[in-house]
Design an enzyme around this catalytic site. Structure first.
Site, PDB file in Angstrom:
ATOM      1  N   ARG A 111       0.843  -1.184   0.000  1.00 53.39           N
ATOM      2  CA  ARG A 111       0.000   0.000   0.000  1.00 53.39           C
ATOM      3  C   ARG A 111       0.887   1.247   0.000  1.00 53.39           C
ATOM      4  O   ARG A 111       2.024   1.214   0.488  1.00 53.39           O
ATOM      5  CB  ARG A 111      -0.906   0.016   1.227  1.00 53.39           C
ATOM      6  CG  ARG A 111      -1.821  -1.196   1.365  1.00 53.39           C
ATOM      7  CD  ARG A 111      -2.582  -1.167   2.678  1.00 53.39           C
ATOM      8  NE  ARG A 111      -3.496  -2.292   2.813  1.00 53.39           N
ATOM      9  CZ  ARG A 111      -3.196  -3.453   3.397  1.00 53.39           C
ATOM     10  NH1 ARG A 111      -1.973  -3.643   3.901  1.00 53.39           N
ATOM     11  NH2 ARG A 111      -4.087  -4.424   3.484  1.00 53.39           N
ATOM     12  N   HIS A 137      -2.636   2.506  -5.814  1.00 49.96           N
ATOM     13  CA  HIS A 137      -3.553   1.405  -5.548  1.00 49.96           C
ATOM     14  C   HIS A 137      -3.707   0.534  -6.790  1.00 49.96           C
ATOM     15  O   HIS A 137      -3.797  -0.701  -6.703  1.00 49.96           O
ATOM     16  CB  HIS A 137      -4.907   1.969  -5.121  1.00 49.96           C
ATOM     17  CG  HIS A 137      -5.789   0.971  -4.428  1.00 49.96           C
ATOM     18  ND1 HIS A 137      -5.407   0.302  -3.286  1.00 49.96           N
ATOM     19  CD2 HIS A 137      -7.034   0.529  -4.722  1.00 49.96           C
ATOM     20  CE1 HIS A 137      -6.381  -0.512  -2.902  1.00 49.96           C
ATOM     21  NE2 HIS A 137      -7.379  -0.388  -3.762  1.00 49.96           N
ATOM     22  N   TYR A 193      -9.148  -8.287  -5.743  1.00 49.15           N
ATOM     23  CA  TYR A 193      -8.037  -7.396  -6.072  1.00 49.15           C
ATOM     24  C   TYR A 193      -7.400  -7.739  -7.402  1.00 49.15           C
ATOM     25  O   TYR A 193      -6.482  -7.076  -7.837  1.00 49.15           O
ATOM     26  CB  TYR A 193      -6.960  -7.496  -4.986  1.00 49.15           C
ATOM     27  CG  TYR A 193      -6.908  -6.312  -4.062  1.00 49.15           C
ATOM     28  CD1 TYR A 193      -5.794  -5.483  -3.999  1.00 49.15           C
ATOM     29  CD2 TYR A 193      -7.982  -6.020  -3.247  1.00 49.15           C
ATOM     30  CE1 TYR A 193      -5.749  -4.412  -3.149  1.00 49.15           C
ATOM     31  CE2 TYR A 193      -7.946  -4.948  -2.396  1.00 49.15           C
ATOM     32  CZ  TYR A 193      -6.827  -4.139  -2.339  1.00 49.15           C
ATOM     33  OH  TYR A 193      -6.792  -3.072  -1.497  1.00 49.15           O
ATOM     34  N   ARG A 232      -0.834  -1.729  -7.049  1.00 45.89           N
ATOM     35  CA  ARG A 232      -1.015  -2.856  -6.112  1.00 45.89           C
ATOM     36  C   ARG A 232      -1.874  -3.938  -6.763  1.00 45.89           C
ATOM     37  O   ARG A 232      -1.546  -5.121  -6.698  1.00 45.89           O
ATOM     38  CB  ARG A 232      -1.660  -2.322  -4.838  1.00 45.89           C
ATOM     39  CG  ARG A 232      -1.969  -3.349  -3.746  1.00 45.89           C
ATOM     40  CD  ARG A 232      -2.310  -2.592  -2.466  1.00 45.89           C
ATOM     41  NE  ARG A 232      -3.021  -3.375  -1.478  1.00 45.89           N
ATOM     42  CZ  ARG A 232      -2.446  -4.201  -0.602  1.00 45.89           C
ATOM     43  NH1 ARG A 232      -1.131  -4.383  -0.641  1.00 45.89           N
ATOM     44  NH2 ARG A 232      -3.157  -4.845   0.295  1.00 45.89           N
ATOM     45  N   HIS A 263      -3.522  -9.217   3.206  1.00 44.62           N
ATOM     46  CA  HIS A 263      -4.972  -9.245   3.377  1.00 44.62           C
ATOM     47  C   HIS A 263      -5.355 -10.201   4.499  1.00 44.62           C
ATOM     48  O   HIS A 263      -4.838 -11.315   4.574  1.00 44.62           O
ATOM     49  CB  HIS A 263      -5.664  -9.709   2.095  1.00 44.62           C
ATOM     50  CG  HIS A 263      -5.660  -8.686   1.011  1.00 44.62           C
ATOM     51  ND1 HIS A 263      -5.729  -9.004  -0.329  1.00 44.62           N
ATOM     52  CD2 HIS A 263      -5.604  -7.327   1.062  1.00 44.62           C
ATOM     53  CE1 HIS A 263      -5.715  -7.896  -1.048  1.00 44.62           C
ATOM     54  NE2 HIS A 263      -5.630  -6.871  -0.227  1.00 44.62           N
ATOM     55  N   LYS A 287      -1.894  -2.770   8.024  1.00 44.84           N
ATOM     56  CA  LYS A 287      -3.068  -2.373   8.787  1.00 44.84           C
ATOM     57  C   LYS A 287      -3.116  -3.106  10.118  1.00 44.84           C
ATOM     58  O   LYS A 287      -2.736  -4.266  10.218  1.00 44.84           O
ATOM     59  CB  LYS A 287      -4.344  -2.671   7.990  1.00 44.84           C
ATOM     60  CG  LYS A 287      -4.553  -1.748   6.794  1.00 44.84           C
ATOM     61  CD  LYS A 287      -5.883  -2.041   6.122  1.00 44.84           C
ATOM     62  CE  LYS A 287      -6.158  -1.067   4.998  1.00 44.84           C
ATOM     63  NZ  LYS A 287      -7.460  -1.333   4.338  1.00 44.84           N
TER      64      LYS A 287
END
Length: 305
Positions: free
Chosen positions: A154, A249, A284, A252, A275, A178
């Site tokens: 990211r 993005h 994705y 990615r 993820h 994250k």
């Protein structure tokens, strides 16, 4: 706003903010989004005379969401606002501030699956091979695009990298994703080489007192900001021309797609991208029907005569 809401609801809202920051460890972006969503709910609650948490019944919540829909809010926005309200009412119920959780009765607007543009493999090669990499900023920009495409990280993760996060000998990079989850991602030889050139010949020219251990620096020497990184990606793609304009993005997604097209299994791509859910990894990726048929022919016992 506190006077209009009433002390009970105002205190509940402030407690929820603290809960998100301290216990849920949500990202700053999610925190800002939820705060904005609930501020809009606060205004509606004041208009209809709700001043205490137990006044937020399902009828009030549905009426507020209906008002949002009437104002032309997108499905994505309505979905996020529904999620914010559900999290808030669940918090109120756990704390004993309401006897029932009305958020459980709310439906979730279905979001259309809009995938960002991705580059074809030849476009990705052309972008990275034809970029002007002269001077400190050129070396930096090439390294940024090589890392984004080579790792699928990211843009926030890219900007958070420190010099010591790169292990050039093992060709891996340590990424803090994250929820403060750390993962190790393969980086590949071209990206490792580009970062090495940046560190040797580019970064020292931009480094300043405020640089700290940051791997990538802005023009003034501070840690590169995600907004600047996005601007760099768009500008460099425009310079090469004759290809889709993709964001970080999009790079990615491009990395994930090309990994799968090259034969990587979905679980490995999930680990690389960081993820939590395999379902997220599935949406994705852009994998051509021809590639899927080729994999089926090669891997399935009844895939070919």
């Amino acid at each position: 706003m506190t006077d209009r809401l009433g002390e009970g609801l105002a205190e509940a809202l402030e407690g929820f903010r603290r809960h998100l920051r301290a216990e849920r460890d949500v990202s700053p972006h999610t925190l800002r989004a939820y705060d904005g969503d609930l501020r809009d709910l606060y205004r509606y609650a004041a208009e209809v005379g709700v001043r205490e948490p137990d006044g937020l019944d399902v009828n009030v919540l549905r009426a507020w969401l209906a008002q949002q829909h009437a104002r032309g809010r997108s499905r994505a926005t309505l979905g996020r606002r529904t999620a914010a309200v559900r999290a808030f009412t669940a918090y109120l119920h756990r704390r004993g501030l309401i006897s029932k959780d009305p958020g459980q009765l709310l439906g979730t607007p279905k979001r259309p699956r809009e995938l960002p543009s991705v580059l074809a493999q030849d476009e990705a090669h052309r972008l990275l091979d034809q970029m002007d990499a002269e001077g400190p900023l050129g070396l930096r920009d090439l390294a940024i695009l090589e890392v984004l495409y080579g790792t699928g990280v990211r843009v926030s993760e890219l900007c958070g990298l420190d010099i010591d996060d790169l292990d050039a000998e093992r060709a891996t990079v340590r990424v803090l994703g994250k929820g403060n989850r750390e993962r190790t991602v393969p980086i590949g030889e071209p990206a490792t080489r580009a970062v090495g050139h940046w560190l040797r010949a580019g970064r020292p020219a931009l480094a300043a007192e405020q640089s700290g251990p940051a791997l990538f620096l802005g023009a003034r020497g501070g840690r590169l900001h995600p907004t600047s990184a996005r601007r760099i990606v768009h500008a460099r793609i425009a310079e090469v021309g004759e290809m889709s304009d993709v964001s970080p993005h999009g790079l990615r997604h491009t990395a994930a797609t090309h990994l799968l097209e090259g034969g990587a299994d979905l679980r490995s791509v999930q680990e690389i991208l960081g993820h939590a859910s395999l379902q997220t990894t599935q949406i994705y990726t852009h994998v051509s029907p021809e590639r899927l048929k080729q994999v089926h022919r090669q891997a399935h016992p009844r895939g070919a005569d």
